[in-house]
Enzyme design. Structure first.
Site, PDB file in Angstrom:
ATOM      1  N   LYS A  73       0.812  -1.222   0.000  1.00  0.00           N
ATOM      2  CA  LYS A  73       0.000   0.000   0.000  1.00  0.00           C
ATOM      3  C   LYS A  73       0.845   1.272   0.000  1.00  0.00           C
ATOM      4  O   LYS A  73       2.030   1.265   0.335  1.00  0.00           O
ATOM      5  CB  LYS A  73      -0.995  -0.027   1.174  1.00  0.00           C
ATOM      6  CG  LYS A  73      -2.145  -0.992   0.871  1.00  0.00           C
ATOM      7  CD  LYS A  73      -3.255  -0.981   1.891  1.00  0.00           C
ATOM      8  CE  LYS A  73      -4.396  -1.908   1.411  1.00  0.00           C
ATOM      9  NZ  LYS A  73      -5.395  -2.154   2.445  1.00  0.00           N
ATOM     10  N   ARG A 102      -3.531 -10.248   4.778  1.00  0.00           N
ATOM     11  CA  ARG A 102      -3.939 -10.304   3.370  1.00  0.00           C
ATOM     12  C   ARG A 102      -2.792  -9.748   2.537  1.00  0.00           C
ATOM     13  O   ARG A 102      -2.430  -8.576   2.663  1.00  0.00           O
ATOM     14  CB  ARG A 102      -5.217  -9.479   3.204  1.00  0.00           C
ATOM     15  CG  ARG A 102      -5.826  -9.515   1.826  1.00  0.00           C
ATOM     16  CD  ARG A 102      -7.139  -8.715   1.793  1.00  0.00           C
ATOM     17  NE  ARG A 102      -7.734  -8.731   0.462  1.00  0.00           N
ATOM     18  CZ  ARG A 102      -7.416  -7.877  -0.510  1.00  0.00           C
ATOM     19  NH1 ARG A 102      -6.512  -6.936  -0.303  1.00  0.00           N
ATOM     20  NH2 ARG A 102      -8.008  -7.966  -1.695  1.00  0.00           N
TER      21      ARG A 102
END
Length: 288
Positions: free
Chosen positions: A230, A264
């Protein structure tokens, strides 16, 4: 000493034990526009091959998504999302023994995917995106991940991102979502919570959430964390999305140290080792 917290997560097909080791949820984006691997697995054959490969690399769950949720992403028409996701679920559920999760906010996509063999719905809207979602999940006896987000992916990183009480507000939001799920008849043993790293938060907030993950234990539910590749990692390391493996590894280790049950990730093989090593450290600190 952290007290070990074991959870049993019930899906339509099995019970997963959470807490004795961190589970790895592999990300399979069947989208042309996801932020880090958009278009890579948009081709169905390649998507299925990648799913099989992640299972071989040690994924415990595979999370299939047909609509990008990157900042600024537009929604995908229902028929298109079904056409992307359901055939991949059908193929993989016939070939794999591990559970499949589907990342969607649309009840109809969830319904079709669950009928095709998925058993977990990863809903970034925490059941608020589609009023029929809760009943679809209940009827299928599926598990559900409830995530915190302000706004929608299209606008979540615009405007004022400030929180008066960061973790307090997220915990309150997730507590409400849990109550809504229970009121709809979804079993408490089928719920997972996710603080929504990168969804309507600043880079500092994402780091703060990771540092204070243990506060989410107040909700008494297993915690899923998705930090993989991210932007906030790039803010620190200065790297493009596909170069953020080491930065992601640090966030995975931090999440596991703070009591996260499921991570995840895109890079299953690498993060499986990171989680295993961190688990060994965490468990070495447990009271005998």
């Amino acid at each position: 000493v952290l007290e070990e917290k074991l959870f049993s997560l019930k899906t339509s097909r099995r019970e997963l034990l959470l807490g004795d080791r961190t589970l790895i949820m592999g990300i399979l984006n069947v989208t042309p526009d996801s932020f880090s691997d958009g278009n890579r697995y948009f081709d169905r054959r390649r998507a299925i091959d990648r799913g099989l490969q992640m299972a071989e690399e040690g994924a415990d769950i595979i999370d299939i998504g047909g609509e990008s949720t990157r900042p600024g992403a537009k929604t995908v028409p229902l028929k298109e999302e079904i056409a992307r996701v359901v055939p991949v679920v059908e193929q993989l559920s016939g070939k794999l023994a591990i559970p499949l999760s589907v990342d969607t906010t649309k009840a109809r996509v969830a319904e079709k995917a669950l009928a095709a063999g998925a058993e977990i719905i990863n809903d970034i809207s925490a059941l608020a995106g589609d009023r029929k979602m809760a009943s679809v999940i209940r009827k299928a006896s599926a598990a559900v991940v409830l995530m915190h987000m302000r706004g929608t992916p299209a606008d979540m990183q615009q405007g004022d991102l400030r929180y008066d009480d960061l973790t307090g507000e997220i915990i309150a939001f997730l507590g409400d979502a849990v109550q809504k799920a229970l009121a709809a008849g979804i079993s408490r043993e089928s719920l997972v919570i996710d603080p929504g790293i990168g969804f309507g938060k600043t880079y500092e907030d994402n780091c703060r959430i990771l540092n204070r993950l243990d506060e989410f234990r107040a909700l008494g539910l297993p915690l899923l964390v998705g930090t993989s590749r991210k932007a906030f990692i790039g803010s620190v390391t200065g790297e493009a999305a596909d170069q953020r493996t080491e930065g992601t590894a640090a966030t995975v280790a931090a999440a596991v140290m703070r009591g996260c049950s499921i991570v995840r990730v895109h890079d299953v093989a690498a993060m499986k080792k990171v989680a295993a090593m961190t688990d060994a450290i965490v468990h070495a600190g447990m009271a005998p």
